[in-house]
Scaffold this motif. Structure first.
Motif, PDB file in Angstrom:
ATOM      1  N   ILE A 107      13.038  32.873  22.898  1.00 34.76           N
ATOM      2  CA  ILE A 107      12.381  32.914  21.733  1.00 34.76           C
ATOM      3  C   ILE A 107      11.081  32.542  21.705  1.00 34.76           C
ATOM      4  CG2 ILE A 107      12.603  32.174  19.398  1.00 34.76           C
ATOM      5  CD1 ILE A 107      15.558  31.592  19.963  1.00 34.76           C
ATOM      6  N   GLN A 108      10.463  31.807  22.142  1.00 35.27           N
ATOM      7  CA  GLN A 108       9.123  31.347  22.280  1.00 35.27           C
ATOM      8  C   GLN A 108       8.447  32.408  23.055  1.00 35.27           C
ATOM      9  OE1 GLN A 108       8.154  28.843  20.532  1.00 35.27           O
ATOM     10  NE2 GLN A 108      10.586  28.405  20.099  1.00 35.27           N
ATOM     11  N   ASN A 111       8.252  36.189  20.802  1.00 33.13           N
ATOM     12  CA  ASN A 111       7.418  36.395  19.639  1.00 33.13           C
ATOM     13  C   ASN A 111       6.019  36.934  19.422  1.00 33.13           C
ATOM     14  OD1 ASN A 111       9.212  35.100  17.536  1.00 33.13           O
ATOM     15  ND2 ASN A 111       8.873  32.917  18.167  1.00 33.13           N
ATOM     16  N   LEU A 114       7.287  40.525  20.140  1.00 29.73           N
ATOM     17  CA  LEU A 114       7.915  41.165  18.841  1.00 29.73           C
ATOM     18  C   LEU A 114       6.568  41.358  17.590  1.00 29.73           C
ATOM     19  CD1 LEU A 114      10.892  39.051  18.023  1.00 29.73           C
ATOM     20  CD2 LEU A 114      10.767  41.359  18.811  1.00 29.73           C
ATOM     21  N   ALA A 115       5.667  40.485  17.754  1.00 23.09           N
ATOM     22  CA  ALA A 115       4.520  40.801  16.813  1.00 23.09           C
ATOM     23  C   ALA A 115       3.839  42.144  16.773  1.00 23.09           C
ATOM     24  CB  ALA A 115       3.471  39.867  16.839  1.00 23.09           C
ATOM     25  N   SER A 126      13.349  42.688  16.195  1.00 24.12           N
ATOM     26  CA  SER A 126      14.284  41.514  16.267  1.00 24.12           C
ATOM     27  C   SER A 126      14.542  41.487  17.896  1.00 24.12           C
ATOM     28  CB  SER A 126      15.416  41.810  15.481  1.00 24.12           C
ATOM     29  OG  SER A 126      15.038  42.183  14.174  1.00 24.12           O
ATOM     30  N   ALA A 139      15.411  35.941  16.723  1.00 23.90           N
ATOM     31  CA  ALA A 139      13.874  35.985  16.486  1.00 23.90           C
ATOM     32  C   ALA A 139      13.664  37.320  15.673  1.00 23.90           C
ATOM     33  CB  ALA A 139      13.157  35.854  17.623  1.00 23.90           C
ATOM     34  N   GLN A 140      12.788  37.489  14.814  1.00 27.35           N
ATOM     35  CA  GLN A 140      12.535  38.396  13.795  1.00 27.35           C
ATOM     36  C   GLN A 140      11.029  38.607  13.451  1.00 27.35           C
ATOM     37  OE1 GLN A 140      14.461  39.419   9.885  1.00 27.35           O
ATOM     38  NE2 GLN A 140      15.740  40.689  11.376  1.00 27.35           N
ATOM     39  N   LEU A 141      10.370  39.650  13.477  1.00 25.89           N
ATOM     40  CA  LEU A 141       8.911  39.926  12.935  1.00 25.89           C
ATOM     41  C   LEU A 141       9.466  40.896  11.776  1.00 25.89           C
ATOM     42  CD1 LEU A 141       6.029  38.553  13.193  1.00 25.89           C
ATOM     43  CD2 LEU A 141       7.995  38.388  14.896  1.00 25.89           C
ATOM     44  N   VAL A 153      17.463  35.543  10.739  1.00 27.48           N
ATOM     45  CA  VAL A 153      17.807  34.710  12.022  1.00 27.48           C
ATOM     46  C   VAL A 153      19.338  34.151  11.641  1.00 27.48           C
ATOM     47  CG1 VAL A 153      16.972  32.751  13.551  1.00 27.48           C
ATOM     48  CG2 VAL A 153      15.534  34.755  13.138  1.00 27.48           C
TER      49      VAL A 153
END
Length: 276
Positions: A107-108, A111, A114-115, A126, A139-141, A153
């Motif tokens: 996840i870290q 991110n 994903l952005a 996601s 995770a999701q933007l 999430v």
């Protein structure tokens, strides 16, 4: 994922095997199992419940449910609504999910990528991970554009009819894929939902060939998905990344042509970063 006001059916939490059906395990703690069952019994369709309703949804006796709920009350995970006196989850339960996300390297790592994907595509991006026969959003933007249906999430979606699920399945041997598909409750979610194992398998085989999987209004009407697997250094899938282009803005052909390369690139970048 976006959609036009989809109908959602309440889903009872997946029941754990009964003690009689489970192989004897002297270390297995049934009290902990019951506590987790109570916490999982609450969802969007069951925000508050009576003791009798909790007992029914967790397949416990009323006495067992009462002891379990009381313990969770003392620990601060469950409380009673001051007016209705019905049980509800308390904010402390959020700690459990947060701790998982805070400790999850995928996840870290994902991110920032994903952005970039959300910014380049203009659509919500996601990451999902497998849980049984489902994928869970970790995770999701979210896009700045209007999305009628939120997929936050923590939400779980079936593998068989989603782009992220098919993308993750594409990394597995055929025998495992077939076993998971056959174990799935392949309920038609929309008129477009594929439920035949052979037809779904054909989509998964196609994903292996082109590097991405698709979903065209199979989970929610008005919603599509383009997904690709995230792999570790051994080539094993850790999860999947996907974007959710709505039919109001995209055709499937346009999404495949313009968004699929972005999704594949994002999945590869995350995979490479995780591997190092």
């Amino acid at each position: 994922m976006a959609s036009k006001t989809p109908a959602r059916t309440a889903r009872r939490p997946t029941a754990s095997p009964s003690p009689s059906a489970r192989s004897p395990d002297p270390l297995f703690n049934q009290s902990l199992e019951k506590g987790l069952a109570v916490l999982r019994a609450f969802d969007g369709a069951h925000r508050t419940m009576t003791l009798a309703e909790l007992a029914e949804r967790t397949a416990m006796s009323k006495g067992s449910a009462q002891r379990t709920v009381h313990t969770l009350q003392v620990l601060g995970y469950v409380g009673k609504h001051p007016q209705t006196r019905r049980f509800q989850l308390l904010p402390r339960t959020i700690e459990l999910g947060y701790n998982y996300m805070a400790a999850n390297a995928l996840i870290q790592t994902a991110n920032p990528y994903l952005a970039q994907l959300a910014n380049a595509s203009g659509e919500t991006a996601s990451v999902t991970e497998p849980v049984g026969t489902e994928m869970v959003y970790v995770a999701q933007l979210v896009t700045s554009k209007f999305i009628p249906v939120q997929t936050p999430v923590g939400m779980r979606i079936p593998m068989y009819c989603t782009s992220s699920g098919r993308a993750w399945l594409s990394s597995l041997p055929d025998e495992q894929v077939l076993a998971l598909l056959q174990a799935s409750d392949r309920t038609p979610r929309t008129p477009a939902t594929l439920t035949d194992v052979k037809a779904i398998m054909a989509r998964i085989v196609e994903c292996r060939r082109v590097g991405y999987a698709t979903n065209a209004e199979e989970l929610f009407l008005g919603d599509m998905g383009i997904g690709a697997p995230i792999l570790n250094r051994k080539g094993e899938a850790l999860g999947a990344v996907h974007v959710s282009p709505p039919t109001s803005r995209w055709t499937l052909e346009e999404a495949q042509r313009k968004l699929a390369p972005m999704v594949i690139e994002c999945a590869r970048a995350i995979s490479s970063a995780v591997a190092h």
